[in-house]
Design an enzyme around this catalytic site. Structure first.
Site, PDB file in Angstrom:
ATOM      1  N   ILE A   1       0.761  -1.129   0.033  1.00 15.69           N
ATOM      2  CA  ILE A   1      -0.101  -0.028  -0.049  1.00 15.69           C
ATOM      3  C   ILE A   1       0.913   1.272  -0.006  1.00 15.69           C
ATOM      4  CG2 ILE A   1      -1.617   1.457   1.173  1.00 15.69           C
ATOM      5  CD1 ILE A   1      -2.797  -1.489   2.536  1.00 15.69           C
TER       6      ILE A   1
ATOM      7  N   ASP B   1      -4.611   5.130  11.193  1.00 12.30           N
ATOM      8  CA  ASP B   1      -4.780   3.708  11.314  1.00 12.30           C
ATOM      9  C   ASP B   1      -5.161   3.370  12.922  1.00 12.30           C
ATOM     10  OD1 ASP B   1      -4.846   1.131  10.752  1.00 12.30           O
ATOM     11  OD2 ASP B   1      -2.633   0.783  10.406  1.00 12.30           O
TER      12      ASP B   1
END
Lengths: 503, 503
Positions: free
Chosen positions: B197, B256
C-alpha cells in the site's frame, strides 16, 4: 493526459470524471481517485469513474461540474492525478484536539470549495469538530474563510440589517412580517433564507408562494438598493459555498457542531455585508435549543463572533414551545402572513413575535429610541406601511402584489381531527406537527400542511376541531392521517391529572 | 418504482444506481441519495445518479455492483428510497465517547458490508475510532463481526499456523522463507498477504514474481490440504470485506486507529481458521512502531485479542531500524529470497529474522521443543527442505518451480550512488529507501527497486558503492535519482561527529 471534454448528461452529486479503461490503466488511475482537469487558467478537481463508454482521448464530465465551471463539448483539457491535499494534515491536527491556525482553516475551506476534499475528508473534519470543537478564534477564521471563498455583496444603502431564526418551530412565518416592517422604517434588510430541510416550510418556501426567490447577486443588489429589502433563497447564490458542501455530511450524520453552525449562519450574513444582525433563538421542548441557559450561551457566542467580524449582533430568546400562529406549510403560512400584513392583526403569537423582533432591529438600526422599537413596529404594521413594503417586495421579485390571502390555493383534500375528550390543551408536539405537514406533502407540495385551531392552555370540549390537514392528493392525505394517529400531536388533559385509588 | 436493469460499463468506486430524470423527480430522489434495489431475495444498496441517458422504466447499475452481486441485463427489480441506516446512531454514540455494545458493532459492520453506510458515515466512524478508541471488548466484537460478514475457510489439516508482519521495513521478504520452513516441518500455514500500500513490495507482490497469487477459497483449501502451505493475495478473497471498505477512509486520511488495525489483521486470521498466530512487530526509527515499549503494548493487545478469539497468539519484537537483507522491490526481493532458500545462506538480517520467526512458530505448533525452534528452523533451511516446500508452493500456485534467481528479470536501467566521503554508516532511512524504490516504479513495475551494498555500522571509503537503483524505464530511473538526491537515504559520519571551535 490530454483529452477532449465530453459532457455527460448526469448528476452524481459529486464531480465525476470519466476516463477510458485503457487510459486509466496507463495513467495508473483507479475508480474514485482524485484527478485535476486543467484548461487555461481553470483547474477543476474530480473523482475518477473508469468506463469503456468513453473513448480514448476523451474525458467525460458529469453535469454537476457545469453548475460552477464552464466546459464546452470537445474542449481540449489536461487530466492529471492529484496527490493527497495538504489540508488533510490540518484535519488530523483537529482529530488530535489541537487548535488550528488561521491559515490552516483557510486551506481546509479552500480545499472544500475546490473539491479537493471529498466526502471522506469533509466527514472526518465535521466529526472532529463535533468531538473536539472549535474556539472563538477558530470559528471567526472559519466564518471569514467560508464567506471569502464565495461571492460577496456590497449594497450601497446603509445600515444593513439582518435577522436569522435558528429554527425548529413549526409555522414560523415571522420574518415575512419582520422584513417589510424594518424596511418600511427606512432600514436596509437583504434577507436570504433557506428552504425547509427538516421543517415543513422554510422562509424561502413560503415567500415562493407570492414571488420568485432565485436571483443573482446583481439582481439582489438592484432590488435592495431600490426598495431596501428582499426575501430570496440563499441556496441559489454562491454565498459561503463551503457550507453547502459540509452540510451534506452533517445531514447524513444528523450532527450540527456548534462552531460550524455559527460559522455557517454568520458567514452568509458576512457575505451579504450585514452590519446589524438579530439572532432569533426559539427555545422550548422539541426545538433545537431546549433550555434558556443553552439559548443564552448560544446568544453570547453569536455576539462574540459578531465582534470578531465587525458586526453588531444581538440575540432574542423567543418562546418555541408550540407552533407560531395557526398554520403550517408554505401556502397556508403565506395566507396567514399576508393576512397579518394586510390587516395589521393576527394570531397573538405571530404578531407579538414579529413586532418584538422588528422592534429590536429598529432600535439596533437607530430609527427607534431605546424601548420604543416594538411600539413603532406595531404602528408600522397597523398603518399598512409594512403591507405596502411587502407589495413592493413581491412586485420586484416578479410576483403579483395584488394577491389576496384567499386567492392563494391550498390543498383541497382535507381531514379534521377533533378532541376525543373535553379538557385543557396541555401540550402541542412541534415534531409531530412538522411530521404531519411533511407527511401531507410539505414543503414540496406548496398547498400541503395544516391549520391549528387550538393553542396550549385553551379549553376544549369533546368533538371540538383541533386541526385540519390539507393535502394535494388523497394518497398524501392518508399518509398524514396515519402519521397523526401514530403520534400525539396535541395533548388534552382534564384538571384531574392522576387518580390515586385506595392503597 | 419497478424497473429493468441496465448494466453500465463503468467502475465508479461505489455502487452507482442510475435513474431517469423524470422518474427521480417523481420519486423525490436526489443525486447521491441512498436507494435499495430489490429483486427476489437479494437487496443491494446504492447511490443515485440522475441521468437522462437512462430511459424511464430502466435502472442503470455500475459494474462495481456486479463484483459481489449478480444482475442480468433486463432483470426486473424494484428501486426504493432508503432511510438513514440505524447504525448511524451507534456511530454517533462513539463520537460521544461511549462504549458500543456487541450488537451495535455488528450492526455497523453489517451496514458497511451491505453498503448502507457510505464514505461519509464510514469516515466518521473511522475518525471517531481514531479520537475515542475502542476497548478490548469492542475490538473483539469488531474482529468477529468483520470475519463473519465475509467468507471463512475450514482447512482439514491442523494445527493451523499463521504469521503476520506489521510492516514498515523495506525489503522484508522474511515470510517467504518462514512459510516454507514451517510447512516443511509438517505444520499447516495458509498465508494470505496484502500487496504494497505504502511500501515498495508487499509479500503478495514478491510471490507474484514466481507464481499466481489470486485464488478462490476452495482452491486455497485444496492447495493447503495437499502441501500444508500457500502464499496468496488476501485481497482477491472475500475475507473480512468490511476491512477492505474502511481502509479507503483510513488511506485518504492516513490514519490507522489501533483498534481497527487489530481487528483488520485478526479478522482475516480468524476467517482463515488460524489457531496459532505469530505477530512480527518491527520496531525502530521510520517504521510504524518506533519504541520497544509501544511494541510490547501492541503485542499484549494482540495476545489479549487472540484469547477472546480462541487463538494462541505470540508477538515478536524485531529490529526494524534498517532494511532487511540487501534488496527492495518485488523482483529483486524475489531473487534474494529464492537464493536464500536454495543455498540456505544469505544476508544475516534476513536469515536471522526468518529462522527466528519460524523457530517461534515451530515451538508454538509443538514440533520443536522449547528453545530449540530456531535451531530446527535453520536446519530445515540449510537442508534444502524449505526450498523443496517452496518448489511445491510455486508449482501448486501455477509457477515454474525450476526458476533460478538469476533468471528473474530485474530493471535494466540502473544508477549507482557512491559514498561522497569516507566514514561509518550511521543510519539508513527506511522511508527514504522505500520512497526511492517507489519512485523507480515499485511495486507496479516488478523489476524496479534497489540493491543496498551497506548496512548500519559498516565502514566505507569515499567512492564505495552504496546502492544501485533499478528501473524499467529511463523516466522512472530519473525520478528515483531525483528523489534520492532530495533525501538522505544513507548517513555517513566520521568518528568525530561534531567539531567545537574556540568559543
Amino acid at each position: 493526459m490530454k483529452a477532449k471534454v465530453r459532457i455527460l448528461d448526469m448528476y452524481s452529486g459529486r464531480y465525476s470524471v470519466f476516463i477510458n479503461e485503457k487510459e486509466a490503466k496507463k495513467a495508473k488511475l483507479h475508480p474514485d481517485d482524485l484527478v485535476k482537469i486543467e484548461a487555461g487558467k481553470k483547474t477543476v478537481y474530480g473523482s475518477v469513474v473508469i468506463s469503456s463508454l468513453i473513448k480514448e482521448g476523451e474525458v467525460g464530465v458529469s453535469k454537476d461540474i457545469l453548475q460552477l465551471h464552464s466546459f464546452s463539448e470537445g474542449e481540449l483539457v489536461t487530466v492529471l492525478p492529484s496527490g493527497a491535499p495538504e489540508s488533510v494534515r490540518y484535519i488530523k491536527k483537529k482529530m488530535r484536539g489541537e487548535k488550528l491556525r488561521k491559515v490552516e482553516i483557510e486551506t481546509i475551506v479552500k480545499d472544500i470549495v475546490d473539491r479537493k476534499l471529498r466526502d471522506i475528508e469533509i466527514s472526518s473534519f465535521v466529526t472532529s469538530l463535533e468531538i473536539n470543537g472549535l474556539d472563538m478564534d477558530e470559528i471567526a477564521a472559519l466564518t471569514i474563510a467560508m464567506a471569502e471563498t464565495g461571492d460577496m455583496l456590497d449594497i450601497d444603502r446603509k445600515p444593513i440589517m439582518d435577522v436569522h431564526s435558528i429554527g425548529g418551530v413549526p409555522g414560523n412565518k415571522t420574518n415575512i412580517l419582520v422584513v417589510p416592517i424594518v424596511a418600511a422604517a427606512g432600514l436596509t434588510i437583504p434577507k436570504t433564507s433557506s428552504r425547509a430541510i427538516t421543517s415543513a416550510a422554510g422562509t424561502a418556501d413560503v415567500v415562493e408562494v407570492f414571488a420568485e426567490v432565485s436571483f443573482s447577486l446583481d439582481e439582489i443588489k438592484r432590488i435592495v438598493e431600490k426598495i431596501g429589502a428582499c426575501m430570496v433563497w440563499g441556496g441559489a447564490l454562491n454565498l459561503a459555498p463551503a457550507d453547502d458542501i459540509t452540510i451534506k455530511s452533517e445531514r447524513a450524520l444528523s450532527i450540527d457542531p456548534t462552531g460550524l453552525m455559527l460559522a455557517s449562519i454568520m458567514s452568509k450574513k458576512y457575505a451579504m455585508g450585514s452590519q446589524y444582525v438579530l439572532i432569533d433563538i426559539p427555545t422550548g421542548k422539541g426545538v433545537k435549543v431546549e433550555t434558556v441557559d443553552a439559548a443564552r450561551a448560544l446568544a453570547r457566542d453569536f455576539i462574540e463572533l459578531g465582534k470578531r467580524l465587525g458586526q453588531y449582533v444581538e440575540g432574542a430568546i423567543t418562546y418555541g414551545g408550540q407552533p407560531i400562529g395557526h398554520t403550517v406549510g408554505p401556502a397556508l403560512e403565506a395566507r396567514e402572513a399576508l393576512s397579518a400584513l394586510m390587516t395589521g392583526t393576527g394570531p397573538g403569537s405571530l404578531i407579538e413575535k414579529a413586532t418584538g423582533l422588528a422592534g429590536v432591529l429598529l432600535e439596533m438600526g437607530g430609527v427607534a429610541p431605546a424601548g420604543m422599537g416594538k411600539k413603532m413596529a406595531r404602528e408600522i404594521l397597523e398603518s399598512g406601511k409594512a403591507y405596502q413594503k411587502m407589495r413592493e417586495i413581491i412586485e420586484e421579485q416578479g410576483g403579483n402584489p395584488d394577491i389576496k390571502p384567499e386567492e392563494i390555493p391550498v390543498g383541497d383534500k382535507t381531514y379534521t381531527f377533533t378532541a376525543p375528550t373535553s379538557g385543557y390543551i396541555t401540550g402541542i408536539d412541534n415534531r409531530a406537527i412538522t411530521g404531519i405537514a411533511r407527511a401531507a406533502g410539505a414543503p414540496e407540495d406548496k398547498g400541503a400542511g395544516l391549520e391549528l385551531y387550538v393553542k396550549v392552555g385553551e379549553k376544549v370540549k369533546e368533538g371540538d376541531p383541533l386541526f385540519t390537514i390539507h393535502a394535494e392528493s388523497e394518497a398524501r392525505l392518508d399518509q398524514a392521517i396515519v402519521f397523526a394517529r401514530r403520534t400525539e400531536p396535541i395533548r388534552i388533559e382534564g384538571m384531574v391529572l392522576q387518580r390515586i385509588g385506595n392503597i
